[in-house]
Motif scaffolding. Structure first.
Motif, PDB file in Angstrom:
ATOM      1  N   GLU A 104       0.758  -1.127   0.179  1.00 18.91           N
ATOM      2  CA  GLU A 104       0.028  -0.146   0.048  1.00 18.91           C
ATOM      3  C   GLU A 104       0.669   1.141  -0.132  1.00 18.91           C
ATOM      4  OE1 GLU A 104      -3.911   1.559   2.253  1.00 18.91           O
ATOM      5  OE2 GLU A 104      -2.888  -0.161   2.901  1.00 18.91           O
ATOM      6  N   GLN A 105       2.118   1.225   0.808  1.00 15.73           N
ATOM      7  CA  GLN A 105       3.063   2.486   0.980  1.00 15.73           C
ATOM      8  C   GLN A 105       3.477   2.476  -0.530  1.00 15.73           C
ATOM      9  OE1 GLN A 105       5.385   1.240   4.012  1.00 15.73           O
ATOM     10  NE2 GLN A 105       4.506   1.638   5.621  1.00 15.73           N
ATOM     11  N   GLU A 106       3.305   1.125  -1.326  1.00 15.70           N
ATOM     12  CA  GLU A 106       4.353   2.045  -2.449  1.00 15.70           C
ATOM     13  C   GLU A 106       3.241   2.037  -2.899  1.00 15.70           C
ATOM     14  OE1 GLU A 106       7.472   1.765  -2.862  1.00 15.70           O
ATOM     15  OE2 GLU A 106       8.621   1.381  -1.855  1.00 15.70           O
ATOM     16  N   GLN A 107       1.808   2.079  -3.449  1.00 15.39           N
ATOM     17  CA  GLN A 107       0.868   2.078  -4.307  1.00 15.39           C
ATOM     18  C   GLN A 107       1.286   1.781  -5.584  1.00 15.39           C
ATOM     19  OE1 GLN A 107       1.879   6.664  -5.328  1.00 15.39           O
ATOM     20  NE2 GLN A 107       0.150   7.064  -3.475  1.00 15.39           N
ATOM     21  N   LEU A 108       1.337  -0.029  -5.436  1.00 11.10           N
ATOM     22  CA  LEU A 108       0.786  -1.438  -6.596  1.00 11.10           C
ATOM     23  C   LEU A 108      -0.813  -1.018  -5.518  1.00 11.10           C
ATOM     24  CD1 LEU A 108       3.983  -2.893  -5.175  1.00 11.10           C
ATOM     25  CD2 LEU A 108       3.789  -1.116  -7.186  1.00 11.10           C
ATOM     26  N   LYS A 109      -1.126  -1.582  -6.458  1.00  6.09           N
ATOM     27  CA  LYS A 109      -2.921  -2.653  -7.264  1.00  6.09           C
ATOM     28  C   LYS A 109      -2.436  -4.064  -7.323  1.00  6.09           C
ATOM     29  CE  LYS A 109      -3.504   1.356  -9.791  1.00  6.09           C
ATOM     30  NZ  LYS A 109      -4.623   2.177 -10.839  1.00  6.09           N
ATOM     31  N   LEU A 141     -16.923 -22.684   3.420  1.00  8.11           N
ATOM     32  CA  LEU A 141     -16.412 -22.378   4.700  1.00  8.11           C
ATOM     33  C   LEU A 141     -15.136 -21.752   4.030  1.00  8.11           C
ATOM     34  CD1 LEU A 141     -15.625 -26.094   5.742  1.00  8.11           C
ATOM     35  CD2 LEU A 141     -16.562 -23.904   7.583  1.00  8.11           C
ATOM     36  N   PHE A 142     -14.717 -22.259   2.348  1.00  2.00           N
ATOM     37  CA  PHE A 142     -14.328 -21.455   2.347  1.00  2.00           C
ATOM     38  C   PHE A 142     -14.509 -20.125   1.648  1.00  2.00           C
ATOM     39  CE2 PHE A 142     -12.427 -19.340  -1.612  1.00  2.00           C
ATOM     40  CZ  PHE A 142     -10.694 -19.871  -1.782  1.00  2.00           C
ATOM     41  N   ALA A 143     -15.445 -19.460   1.618  1.00  2.00           N
ATOM     42  CA  ALA A 143     -16.460 -18.598   1.408  1.00  2.00           C
ATOM     43  C   ALA A 143     -15.690 -17.158   1.858  1.00  2.00           C
ATOM     44  CB  ALA A 143     -17.840 -18.389   0.673  1.00  2.00           C
ATOM     45  N   ASN A 144     -16.153 -18.051   3.500  1.00  2.00           N
ATOM     46  CA  ASN A 144     -16.467 -17.259   4.936  1.00  2.00           C
ATOM     47  C   ASN A 144     -14.581 -16.606   5.274  1.00  2.00           C
ATOM     48  OD1 ASN A 144     -18.994 -17.619   5.608  1.00  2.00           O
ATOM     49  ND2 ASN A 144     -19.093 -18.829   7.314  1.00  2.00           N
ATOM     50  N   SER A 145     -13.515 -17.450   5.054  1.00  2.00           N
ATOM     51  CA  SER A 145     -12.292 -17.349   5.442  1.00  2.00           C
ATOM     52  C   SER A 145     -11.768 -15.910   3.871  1.00  2.00           C
ATOM     53  CB  SER A 145     -11.547 -18.422   5.164  1.00  2.00           C
ATOM     54  OG  SER A 145     -11.552 -19.335   6.080  1.00  2.00           O
ATOM     55  N   PHE A 146     -12.815 -16.535   2.802  1.00  2.00           N
ATOM     56  CA  PHE A 146     -12.403 -15.404   1.954  1.00  2.00           C
ATOM     57  C   PHE A 146     -12.827 -14.017   2.421  1.00  2.00           C
ATOM     58  CE2 PHE A 146     -12.556 -13.230  -2.337  1.00  2.00           C
ATOM     59  CZ  PHE A 146     -11.369 -13.639  -3.562  1.00  2.00           C
ATOM     60  N   ALA A 147     -13.486 -13.887   2.426  1.00  3.62           N
ATOM     61  CA  ALA A 147     -14.488 -12.815   3.019  1.00  3.62           C
ATOM     62  C   ALA A 147     -14.077 -11.952   4.098  1.00  3.62           C
ATOM     63  CB  ALA A 147     -15.558 -12.741   3.412  1.00  3.62           C
ATOM     64  N   PRO A 154      -9.028  -3.452   3.093  1.00  2.76           N
ATOM     65  CA  PRO A 154      -9.600  -2.368   1.932  1.00  2.76           C
ATOM     66  C   PRO A 154      -8.820  -2.309   1.061  1.00  2.76           C
ATOM     67  CG  PRO A 154      -9.329  -1.571   3.837  1.00  2.76           C
ATOM     68  CD  PRO A 154      -9.056  -3.240   4.260  1.00  2.76           C
ATOM     69  N   TYR A 155      -7.778  -2.337   0.829  1.00  4.17           N
ATOM     70  CA  TYR A 155      -7.375  -1.302   0.282  1.00  4.17           C
ATOM     71  C   TYR A 155      -6.582  -2.377  -1.432  1.00  4.17           C
ATOM     72  CZ  TYR A 155      -2.796   0.420  -2.700  1.00  4.17           C
ATOM     73  OH  TYR A 155      -2.034   0.366  -3.894  1.00  4.17           O
ATOM     74  N   ARG A 195     -17.229  -6.683   0.304  1.00  6.73           N
ATOM     75  CA  ARG A 195     -16.571  -5.546  -0.044  1.00  6.73           C
ATOM     76  C   ARG A 195     -17.413  -5.340  -1.192  1.00  6.73           C
ATOM     77  NH1 ARG A 195     -11.158  -5.353  -0.316  1.00  6.73           N
ATOM     78  NH2 ARG A 195     -11.788  -3.923  -1.974  1.00  6.73           N
ATOM     79  N   PRO A 196     -18.661  -5.326  -1.083  1.00  7.23           N
ATOM     80  CA  PRO A 196     -19.645  -4.651  -2.674  1.00  7.23           C
ATOM     81  C   PRO A 196     -18.861  -3.449  -3.274  1.00  7.23           C
ATOM     82  CG  PRO A 196     -20.173  -3.006  -1.035  1.00  7.23           C
ATOM     83  CD  PRO A 196     -19.078  -4.002   0.003  1.00  7.23           C
ATOM     84  N   ASP A 197     -17.615  -2.670  -3.088  1.00  7.48           N
ATOM     85  CA  ASP A 197     -16.720  -2.232  -4.430  1.00  7.48           C
ATOM     86  C   ASP A 197     -15.700  -3.142  -4.941  1.00  7.48           C
ATOM     87  OD1 ASP A 197     -15.231  -2.776  -1.367  1.00  7.48           O
ATOM     88  OD2 ASP A 197     -14.219  -1.626  -1.977  1.00  7.48           O
ATOM     89  N   ALA A 198     -15.808  -4.797  -4.283  1.00 11.43           N
ATOM     90  CA  ALA A 198     -14.474  -4.890  -5.147  1.00 11.43           C
ATOM     91  C   ALA A 198     -14.747  -5.711  -6.528  1.00 11.43           C
ATOM     92  CB  ALA A 198     -14.404  -6.301  -4.413  1.00 11.43           C
ATOM     93  N   THR A 199     -13.327  -5.574  -6.608  1.00 14.80           N
ATOM     94  CA  THR A 199     -13.853  -6.618  -8.425  1.00 14.80           C
ATOM     95  C   THR A 199     -13.550  -7.904  -8.115  1.00 14.80           C
ATOM     96  OG1 THR A 199     -12.551  -4.456  -9.416  1.00 14.80           O
ATOM     97  CG2 THR A 199     -12.116  -6.690 -10.837  1.00 14.80           C
TER      98      THR A 199
END
Length: 442
Positions: A104-109, A141-147, A154-155, A195-199
């Protein structure tokens, strides 16, 4: 010792060479001209797969420095669920939290994918040596951990579900579109809530998504199951023996990728990403890919970048930024642009030259065509951001063409780092065409 399992290619080479959906390119043709469907800005179009989490901070900071020297921003990181959460709720956050802070500090995506079943969730039979390669008993189980991951970082704007689920090394005992669809939809639902904003990105399918046991293409199965959507990225990994494909002289990568991308667009897919492709510079023993060495790795990469920039991809991720240590297989250790000690391989230097010559962004132009072109010539034209004309070209066989343009410019070979001045004479420029990518700026 833990094996990276970064990518393991299927042992069935027949799978690769028997699926030419529509061989539209033939090297016997006089010339093949390709015009890109849209502008390309490299910082947004080209990313790199990274394994920063396998290195100490000093080393991964050096890798990030090298990445930023290329003026690129997108990276793809793979997380193994069994290592992140070996027991329910017992997350191993410390090192990865620090890495994400640096990113995040290096502003990578970052694009992050999670793959592999945790020990408490795997459907693997008792006693197998690779329980992570089996899907979870309960997709939720996977879905919960992924979330949980997506909420913690959030970055990170883009999240991908699993990896190469159409081949056995990542989905045992065999590919199962319905099982993966259930995992995908459970996870996307959890991601939307967290994260409704996530791609949202479908797991990158190996090759063109062929299914070695069931037959057919998993991306097609995913469409029939309702999982190809306009608000979701479709992804696959078009590895091949050479930049143009697996069948010598057929240009099957171009034909297959064009056909698949067109098909996905017609089915209503969102953006199309190639989330892995690349070549290893390994010295052997032979593991599917022929031995091509460091120079061969750079050569294949350059030609493929030229091709993919002119094709209907929205984003591509080269595999990979750095070599790995002996926890990976002999082949998988050497996909990097950088050696394990951080030094630059020819591929890194060639990519840097390529990006410098092309400039930060390009607009597509109609390329020149030649009646007397050498066999298998490929021709792509752009306008650089500074307004200058850029021509990319190479051929299956060496030859000479006459370009009907006047003026002066520079002819670059990014593989070798050479350049020469060119000047028109009699209203045209004679250009020697080779098997290596050349870039002419006028």
């Amino acid at each position: 010792m833990f094996n990276y399992r970064v990518l393991e290619r299927t042992a069935c080479l027949g799978l690769l060479t028997s699926v030419v959906m529509a061989c539209q390119i033939a090297y016997g043709a006089p010339s093949q001209s390709m015009k890109a469907p849209r502008n390309v800005t490299w910082a947004d179009f080209l990313g790199l797969n990274v394994q920063l989490q396998w290195f100490p901070e000093q080393s991964y900071r050096q890798q990030i420095t090298k990445l930023k020297e290329l003026e690129l921003q997108w990276i793809r990181i793979g997380l193994h669920w069994e290592r992140m959460e070996p027991s329910p709720g017992q997350w191993q956050w410390t090192d990865f939290d620090r890495l994400m802070q640096v990113i995040e500090q290096e502003q990578l995506k970052p694009l992050i994918y999670m793959v592999g079943s945790a020990p408490f969730a795997t459907s693997a039979p008792t006693g197998v040596s690779n329980p992570d390669q089996y899907p979870p008993t309960n997709p939720q189980l996977f879905a919960n951990s992924f979330a949980t991951l997506a909420s913690r970082y959030p970055y990170v704007s883009a999240w991908q579900v699993w990896n190469e689920q159409n081949i056995a090394p990542f989905w045992r005992p065999a590919e199962n579109p319905l099982q993966y669809q259930q995992l995908l939809e459970s996870t996307m639902s959890a991601l939307t809530q967290a994260r409704p904003d996530a791609t949202q990105v479908i797991g990158g399918h190996a090759y063109y998504s062929q299914m070695p046991v069931q037959g057919g293409y998993m991306l097609e199965s995913m469409y029939h199951l309702g999982s190809i959507k306009s608000n979701r990225v479709s992804a696959y990994h078009p590895y091949s023996q050479e930049a143009e494909g697996d069948i010598p002289g057929a240009g099957d990568f171009i034909a297959n990728a064009n056909t698949l991308n067109q098909y996905l667009r017609l089915l209503g897919s969102g953006p199309i990403w190639a989330t892995e492709f690349g070549w290893s510079s390994y010295a052997g023993p032979v593991e599917l890919q022929p031995i091509i060495g460091e120079q061969g790795q750079a050569d294949q990469m350059l030609r493929r970048l030229a091709l993919m920039s002119a094709m209907d991809f929205d984003r591509i991720f080269l595999f990979a930024l750095s070599d790995l240590d002996a926890r990976a297989t002999a082949r998988d250790q050497f996909y990097g642009l950088l050696r394990l000690d951080g030094s630059e391989k020819p591929a890194y230097k060639a990519l840097k030259r390529f990006l410098q010559v092309s400039g930060p962004s390009m607009s597509p132009l109609t390329p020149p065509a030649f009646a007397n072109a050498p066999a298998g010539m490929l021709s792509i034209a752009w306008q650089r951001a500074d307004g200058r004309w850029l021509w990319l070209f190479w051929a299956q066989e060496a030859g000479t063409v006459r370009l009907q343009r006047s003026g002066s410019g520079t002819l670059y070979n990014p593989l070798r780092g050479t350049s020469q001045n060119v000047q028109s004479s009699g209203g045209g420029i004679n250009v020697n065409v080779t098997r290596e990518l050349q870039m002419l700026v006028l």
